[in-house]
Design an enzyme around this catalytic site. Structure first.
Site, PDB file in Angstrom:
ATOM      1  N   LEU A 167     -42.036  47.912 110.769  1.00  0.00           N
ATOM      2  CA  LEU A 167     -43.305  47.890 110.056  1.00  0.00           C
ATOM      3  C   LEU A 167     -44.390  48.139 111.096  1.00  0.00           C
ATOM      4  O   LEU A 167     -44.301  47.660 112.229  1.00  0.00           O
ATOM      5  CB  LEU A 167     -43.537  46.536 109.382  1.00  0.00           C
ATOM      6  CG  LEU A 167     -42.533  46.116 108.292  1.00  0.00           C
ATOM      7  CD1 LEU A 167     -42.933  44.764 107.711  1.00  0.00           C
ATOM      8  CD2 LEU A 167     -42.421  47.154 107.193  1.00  0.00           C
ATOM      9  N   ASP A 168     -45.417  48.872 110.713  1.00  0.00           N
ATOM     10  CA  ASP A 168     -46.527  49.104 111.627  1.00  0.00           C
ATOM     11  C   ASP A 168     -47.163  47.779 112.033  1.00  0.00           C
ATOM     12  O   ASP A 168     -47.038  46.769 111.329  1.00  0.00           O
ATOM     13  CB  ASP A 168     -47.588  49.983 110.962  1.00  0.00           C
ATOM     14  CG  ASP A 168     -47.075  51.374 110.646  1.00  0.00           C
ATOM     15  OD1 ASP A 168     -46.094  51.794 111.288  1.00  0.00           O
ATOM     16  OD2 ASP A 168     -47.647  52.021 109.751  1.00  0.00           O
ATOM     17  N   LYS A 169     -47.865  47.789 113.124  1.00  0.00           N
ATOM     18  CA  LYS A 169     -48.484  46.571 113.646  1.00  0.00           C
ATOM     19  C   LYS A 169     -49.274  45.828 112.573  1.00  0.00           C
ATOM     20  O   LYS A 169     -49.144  44.603 112.415  1.00  0.00           O
ATOM     21  CB  LYS A 169     -49.408  46.925 114.816  1.00  0.00           C
ATOM     22  CG  LYS A 169     -50.213  45.746 115.340  1.00  0.00           C
ATOM     23  CD  LYS A 169     -51.242  46.181 116.363  1.00  0.00           C
ATOM     24  CE  LYS A 169     -52.123  45.008 116.781  1.00  0.00           C
ATOM     25  NZ  LYS A 169     -53.187  45.423 117.720  1.00  0.00           N
TER      26      LYS A 169
END
Length: 334
Positions: A167-169
């Site tokens: 998952l993106d930051k």
């Protein structure tokens, strides 16, 4: 110029860069190797960084320039922090070969993990917004990978500590991690076969024309801005199914189901359709409804257990900031 030190090799860089951020790793000077030499006649008048290449030829000049800038080089006992400084014959050089940030990235760092499920093969987590999943330039510590290495001993023997998707930051929500090599292999194959169901909630600018629609458009590296992805000819096949659940004041609440898992897929697809996520500055979104991070949450995960084959289902409610913004759009539709 004679070298007086043991051999030293710069470790290879960590896995590919993902998202950029501001975190850094404090340097551990106790782990540095010292190399010293006297400047000979052949290096008289040469730049400091060029002379250091002679002292540590296995390192790139740019890496040595970085050591100079960070105060790890001394000339006649005084810190020399200018790479272009000219040397004189007879001067004494001292170089501290501090381990690179990359070399210290894959180390255990205890952190609180919100565990939704765990057994000897599988770990399912609720990832908070702001947590980087894998070390990359700008984020060599404090990542989920560091936490996994501290969470269980077997992570050190697994590719990427068992991380099989990211998952993106600034994306929150449910994600899975393998805890054994057979589980990691099975999970990777299941994702590749599109046998893992992943659904996200998103808040976006604009209102879609259709209530339900699919975005089937190839994604690749943006040829103009290399830190972004884009819909490009020849990109990797990518499909996102989208359902508009509510709309209000030019904003919409969406449910997005992945059929592939490309980098930034939902963000890219929605922006391409004129529906950028709230607060996603990279892809054209603006802060709204109190959100200052991209409005994306992984809410649902369905899969077969990688070893037993048992059906598993996880539903992960969004965090407070996302939930408050979501309610502002959906309240009138209830």
């Amino acid at each position: 110029m004679g070298r007086r030190a043991a051999d030293y090799r710069e470790p290879p860089p960590a896995a590919e860069a993902a998202e950029l951020a501001d975190a850094t790793v404090p340097e551990d000077d106790s782990a540095a190797e010292l190399r010293s030499a006297d400047v000979g006649a052949t290096l008289h008048g040469q730049r400091l960084d060029k002379a250091l290449v002679e002292l540590a030829p296995e390192f790139s000049r740019s890496h040595l320039q970085g050591l100079i800038a960070r105060g790890h080089v001394r000339v006649d006992g005084a810190v020399a922090d200018t790479a272009s400084r000219r040397l004189r014959a007879g001067q004494a050089l001292l170089l501290e070969l501090v381990p690179t940030e990359e070399s210290r990235a894959f180390r255990p760092q205890p952190m609180a993990l919100a565990v939704l499920f765990e057994d000897e093969h599988l770990l399912v987590l609720d990832k908070p917004a702001g947590l980087v999943v894998h070390p990359a330039p700008g984020n060599w510590s404090g990542t989920l990978l560091n936490g996994l290495l501290a969470h269980h001993a077997g992570a050190a023997a697994l590719p990427r500590a068992g991380i099989v998707h990211r998952l993106d930051k600034d994306t929150s929500g449910v994600m899975m991690v393998g805890k054994s090599l057979p589980a990691v292999t099975a999970l990777v194959r299941a994702i590749g076969a599109r046998a893992v169901h992943r659904r996200y909630l998103a808040l976006a600018h604009g209102v879609p024309v259709e209530r339900s629609f699919s975005i089937d458009a190839p994604i690749g590296r943006d040829p103009q801005v290399r830190v972004r992805m884009a819909v490009v000819p020849g990109g990797r096949p990518s499909r996102t199914d989208v359902e508009c659940l509510a709309q209000r004041d030019g904003l919409c609440a969406l449910s997005c189901t992945l059929h592939s898992g490309r980098t930034h897929q939902i963000r890219v697809h929605l922006s391409w359709r004129g529906l950028p996520l709230l607060a996603d500055a990279v892809y054209g979104g603006r802060p709204a409804l109190g959100l200052t991070r991209q409005a994306l949450h992984a809410t649902e995960l369905r899969l077969a257990h990688p070893i037993s084959g048992a059906a598993l289902a996880f539903d992960c409610p969004p965090p407070a900031d996302f939930a408050a913004a979501w309610d502002q759009i959906t309240a009138a539709w209830r």
